[in-house]
Each structure stands twice: as C-alpha cells, then as structure tokens.
Design an enzyme around this catalytic site. Structure first.
Site, short mmCIF file in Angstrom:
data_model
loop_
_atom_site.label_atom_id
_atom_site.label_comp_id
_atom_site.label_asym_id
_atom_site.label_seq_id
_atom_site.Cartn_x
_atom_site.Cartn_y
_atom_site.Cartn_z
N GLU A 184 0.82 -1.21 0.00
CA GLU A 184 0.00 0.00 0.00
C GLU A 184 0.86 1.26 0.00
OE1 GLU A 184 -2.59 2.66 3.04
OE2 GLU A 184 -2.39 0.53 3.53
N SER B 145 -4.24 5.38 0.32
CA SER B 145 -5.58 4.93 0.64
C SER B 145 -6.52 6.12 0.41
CB SER B 145 -5.65 4.47 2.10
OG SER B 145 -6.85 3.80 2.38
#
Length: 434
Positions: A356, A359
C-alpha cells in the site's frame, strides 16, 4: 457519526450493514436507550406543564380572597415537589443522551452498497493494474540495503537519537525525499486544482473526534504531556478536514468541483498492534511524511469525487513510472469512518510484492456530522451537511522506497526518474555505493 434519525427509522438495517464490517451493532440496546430518552423528555415536558398550572393556582387563590402569603404557602409545596421531579427527569434525559452519543461515537460508518464482502485484506478485490512488475535482470535489493549501501540511510543513528522505527537520511537520499514532496505538491496544485494549505502538526481532542480517530483509537496516537491536551497528527486528514468544523460554506465557495486541499505534513503514529510487522526499513515508521488530498463536496458529487481523487493519486505513480494495482477494500478491512475505500499498492522488487502506498476514501456525511461541516443549499436556503473525502497523494516515504527498489541498478546505484531530475539539479543517478 451516523444520522440518529436514520438509525431510529431502521436500526435492524443499520445492524445488518455494520455486520458486513464484522461490527456488532446492538439494535435492541439502541432502541431501549432511545425509548428511555423519549420517556424522560415527555416526563420533563409534562412536569413543566404541571408547574405552569400550579403557578396559576396562586393567582386563582388570591382572586378568591386568600392572602398572598397563604396562597404561596399552599402552592409552594406542590411547586417544590414538581421542581425536584423536573430536575430528576432532566438529569435522566441528559444521561441517556450522553449514553446515546457514546454509542454512536463508537459506531463506524455505514458501508456503500458496492463494498465487497470479506473479513481481511485477503478479501480485497483488485479492480485495475497499471504497468508490469519491474524486471531487473539481477537479484533485487530492498530499500534498506540500497540506502545503507549508498551510505545515505541510517537507522542506527535514528535509534540512538530516538528509538526504533525512525530513520535518518543524508545527502542525495534526503534531497530525493524532498524532491518527491515538491513534485507531488506541484502536480496537484498546478494540474488538478488543489489549494495548498499549511496546518498545525498538533491538534486537540475535538479535531480528532471530528474525523473519527477519537474516542476509539486513542492508543494509535501520540499524546503530548503538558498543560494543554494536544496530540501529534496521525495524518494531515485531521487538521485539514477540521478546517470545515462548525462552518457553513457558501455554495459559491464550493464552486463546480468542491473544495480541494493539498497538504504536506509529517505524520506520527504509535503503530499500536503492529509490533513485529515491517520492522525493517521505512515501510512502517512512527514518523513519516505524506502529501494529503482532502475534498469537501456536495453530497451528490461524492461518489464521482472518490474516483477523481483516486485518479490524482494514481497520476503521481504513473508519472514516476511505478507499477501499481488498485484494490477496493472489503467490509472487514475498511477504515472506521470510511464508507468506501480504494487502496493503491505499488510494486516493490525487494519484497516481490505489492504494498500500500495510498488509501483514498469517501466518508459521506459521517465526518461532517461529527464536525458540523455544512454548506448552504441555494435551492432551500438551509445549511446541509457536506461530504468529505481524502487520500494520500502520496505517502512520501513509501514512494521513496518504491523509487529506490524499482530504479536500482546492478552496481547498487539508483536512477533518478525523469520527472524528478529538475528537482535533483539534473542528476541522472543517485550516488554510487559507498
């Protein structure tokens, strides 16, 4: 915070939606508390009417020939009893209201209909992919070996200065970190209409309550010791979104695309519950930097705004030519305040995995209700709740990690992405191994 009117209308539907998160909402408890609140309110109103009627009785007794003192004496005992009962009913109503508010403050946002089912990140669904995983033609080093090999990444000194999960960067690596920040800010402000904003790095409890970090996630925060109750920000989302707290925006202020803010800040997280995870390097640190994107939009625009905001974060990855994939988070992995979230995961050759790097979330009116962030609807003339969104555009440290690992060369040096060369004095390569 959820709309209490919507919860009252169908608490079972609310419970069913929240169950998709793995969250147990007790509809029976809510209904019982709400019934107690209503009963206390009705009792207080009834007693107020009785007190008014009793007060009139004094005048009637005087009109009937009784002295003022005798009339008051006859009625005062009744008035004192009613006053005591009013105080008790009011206290009960206030106590129940506090309990209801605590229940709702501890309840996450409702999920959008298209959020997939699932219990963990393993159930997130890939919706798009850009680029192919980098093939280097030699055994990939991770960013720690690369940075230490260049003599420009130093966890040992950071550990001496502060402790674990901190990093010192030197020379060209520090400059590359700064270059990424400048490139992100310049892109978002010049190409996508964001207003750059500078905010405090410390916030109060009300700000953290407004965006949903408090009361539930206090252990994830760094609280400062002193006369003032301040916390270090876990993300620029908190101070930037609270720009709209207790405010009513004019429709003209929102313009066609709503308000867009881009903000570069350090972020501070205790990483409670993550011990043993990503202890090596810069993936999960107590202090890191991000360029955060925050949108305030009209309710009907928020679904489209999430796609737009996510696209702006993706544009940074594409300009840097970093392979990534886009996933939609399942109900069991989504954040507390979000109704829908996309994660962008960048390819890291040193880990041979996607990780990641951004987000991007739509919060609907959940944060706005907690903050009372509103706009005046010109059609009704009345204030209405805004919708808020935010996303990383991008996490600077993780982007640095991705550049190091994807642009590494066999001799341990690192090529500079073309778009960053103007920020690096035209340099083509990041150092030579020490």
């Amino acid at each position: 915070m959820l709309d209490i009117k919507a919860v009252r209308k169908d608490p079972v539907a609310v419970a069913d939606n929240l169950a998709r998160r793995g969250f147990s909402f007790d509809a029976t408890e809510f209904e019982a508390l709400d019934a107690r609140r209503k009963q206390a309110d009705v009792a207080a109103q009834t007693l107020q009417a009785e007190r008014k009627s009793a007060s009139k009785k004094i005048g009637e007794l005087i009109a009937g020939g009784m002295t003022v003192d005798d009339a008051k004496a006859q009625v005062n005992e009744t008035l004192e009893k009613i006053a005591s009962e009013i105080d008790a009913a009011t206290a009960e109503a206030q106590a129940v209201q506090v309990a209801l508010e605590a229940l709702l403050l501890g309840t996450p946002n409702l999920l959008a209909d298209d959020v997939p089912a699932g219990d963990s990140e393993e159930d997130n669904i890939e919706v798009a992919r850009w680029g192919e995983p980098t093939k280097l033609g030699f055994d990939a080093l991770d960013h720690v070996d690369l940075g230490e090999g260049l003599g420009q990444l130093d966890a040992a000194t950071a550990g001496k200065i502060t402790g674990a999960r901190f990093t010192v960067m030197y020379g060209e690596l520090a400059r590359l970190h700064r270059a990424l920040t400048q490139f992100m800010l310049n892109t978002h402000t010049s190409e996508y209409g964001y207003s750059e904003i500078y905010v405090p790095y410390m916030v109060n409890r009300d700000s953290l309550r407004g965006t949903g970090q408090l009361p539930k996630f206090e252990e994830d925060l760094f609280k400062l010791v002193g006369d003032q109750e301040y916390y270090l920000i876990p993300t620029a989302e908190v101070p930037v979104t609270n720009v709209g707290r207790d405010r009513i925006f004019d429709d003209k202020e929102l313009g066609e695309q709503g308000l867009r803010y881009a903000c570069h800040t350090p972020c501070f997280r205790s990483e409670a519950g993550s011990y043993g995870r990503d202890t090596r390097g810069m993936i999960r640190q107590h202090q890191f930097e991000k360029v955060e994107l925050v949108h305030f939009v009209r309710p009907e625009a928020s679904d489209a705004a999430l796609e737009t905001l996510t696209g702006h974060a993706e544009a940074i990855l594409q300009a840097l030519e970093l392979p990534y994939r886009k996933v939609i988070l399942c109900g069991g992995d989504i954040g507390f305040s979000a109704r829908k979230t996309y994660d962008l995961e960048v390819w890291l050759p040193g880990q041979a995995a996607y990780r990641e790097i951004s987000s991007c979330s739509n919060f609907g009116d959940y944060q706005a209700r907690r903050m009372q962030a509103r706009w005046r609807n010109p059609e009704t003339g009345k204030p209405e709740l805004l919708h808020t969104l935010n996303g990383s555009g991008l996490a600077v440290g993780r982007t640095l990690v991705a550049v190091l690992e994807n642009y590494q060369q066999a001799d341990g040096s690192v090529r500079v992405p073309d778009v960053l060369k103007p920020y690096m004095g035209g340099a083509d390569v990041l150092g030579k191994p020490a």
